[in-house]
Design an enzyme around this catalytic site. Sequence first.
Site, PDB file in Angstrom:
ATOM      1  N   GLY A  74       0.792  -1.221   0.000  1.00 28.33           N
ATOM      2  CA  GLY A  74       0.000   0.000   0.000  1.00 28.33           C
ATOM      3  C   GLY A  74       0.825   1.273   0.000  1.00 28.33           C
ATOM      4  O   GLY A  74       0.269   2.371   0.083  1.00 28.33           O
ATOM      5  N   GLY A  76       2.598   2.394  -2.480  1.00 31.54           N
ATOM      6  CA  GLY A  76       2.654   3.016  -3.798  1.00 31.54           C
ATOM      7  C   GLY A  76       3.681   2.438  -4.743  1.00 31.54           C
ATOM      8  O   GLY A  76       3.969   3.030  -5.787  1.00 31.54           O
ATOM      9  N   LYS A  77       4.233   1.279  -4.410  1.00 35.32           N
ATOM     10  CA  LYS A  77       5.279   0.673  -5.253  1.00 35.32           C
ATOM     11  C   LYS A  77       4.788   0.399  -6.675  1.00 35.32           C
ATOM     12  O   LYS A  77       5.414   0.816  -7.655  1.00 35.32           O
ATOM     13  CB  LYS A  77       5.771  -0.634  -4.621  1.00 35.32           C
ATOM     14  N   SER A 146       9.675  -6.900  -0.612  1.00 32.79           N
ATOM     15  CA  SER A 146      11.073  -7.300  -0.338  1.00 32.79           C
ATOM     16  C   SER A 146      11.498  -6.805   1.043  1.00 32.79           C
ATOM     17  O   SER A 146      12.342  -5.910   1.155  1.00 32.79           O
ATOM     18  CB  SER A 146      12.016  -6.786  -1.426  1.00 32.79           C
TER      19      SER A 146
END
Length: 259
Positions: A74, A76-77, A146
């Site tokens: 969440g 914004g990646k 990650s």
Amino acid sequence: SIVFIFQDTLLNSMASTDNENASKSKRPHGELTTSGHSTNVAWHDQSVSAASRLQCFSNPHFRPCVLWFTGLSGSGKSTLANATSSALVDSYKIPSYVLDGDNVRHGLCSDLGFSPVDRTENIRRIGEVAALMSDAGSVVCTAFVSPYRKDREDVRSIMCRKKNGERDISPSQDDKKFVEIYCDADLASCEGRDTKGLYKMARAGKIKDFTGIGSPYEEPEEPDLVVKTGGERSVEECLQYILDYLKEKGIIDKRVKNK
């Protein structure tokens, strides 16, 4: 016939070349591996160089690399990875591709769960794929939580390998092949968005080991770029910030105008 004459000539030429290579101890591949799970394999040199591949593109004035977007779910990646990739392709005519964390678990990593071991293997696989795609001449935008620092540094090391598997240069010096972009949004902001309803399920105990709730996220200590995505900036402002950085680092050539 002409065909057989050509084949005989070709075979003789190949044999002659092989003999010359053997006498000079030169081969088109490296030494066979003797350790690890994959033994008796050797690195084969490619006939087309990375520089030659770049000449095939309408805009060869860029540096292929991996832009590694990391952050909480969440943060914004995926939004920024896709926005960046679109800008590179549409405005700068730079080949780009997005590797998304959810998408790869539908195929390449569909056999993995979310245990620490599986998370590490997930990132390792993506790192190897991203490195290959970058070598093929693309700017690869990856969007993965990650959560572990070591996993991200291991991917950076993958990008710094020589063709024989040895490290090329120190990862900290290689800021043009691997760019770690930290989407900096705190847990409250990400949970407030909860676009997929994952935080709600994690709080209800329906999802175990969810990053930020039941599993830790290790923030980058020295990311290449920090983008404030907790609401301080719009998507457009974040994108421009990223593009400015890419120009500064020479990934996008400053001389190439936005089209």
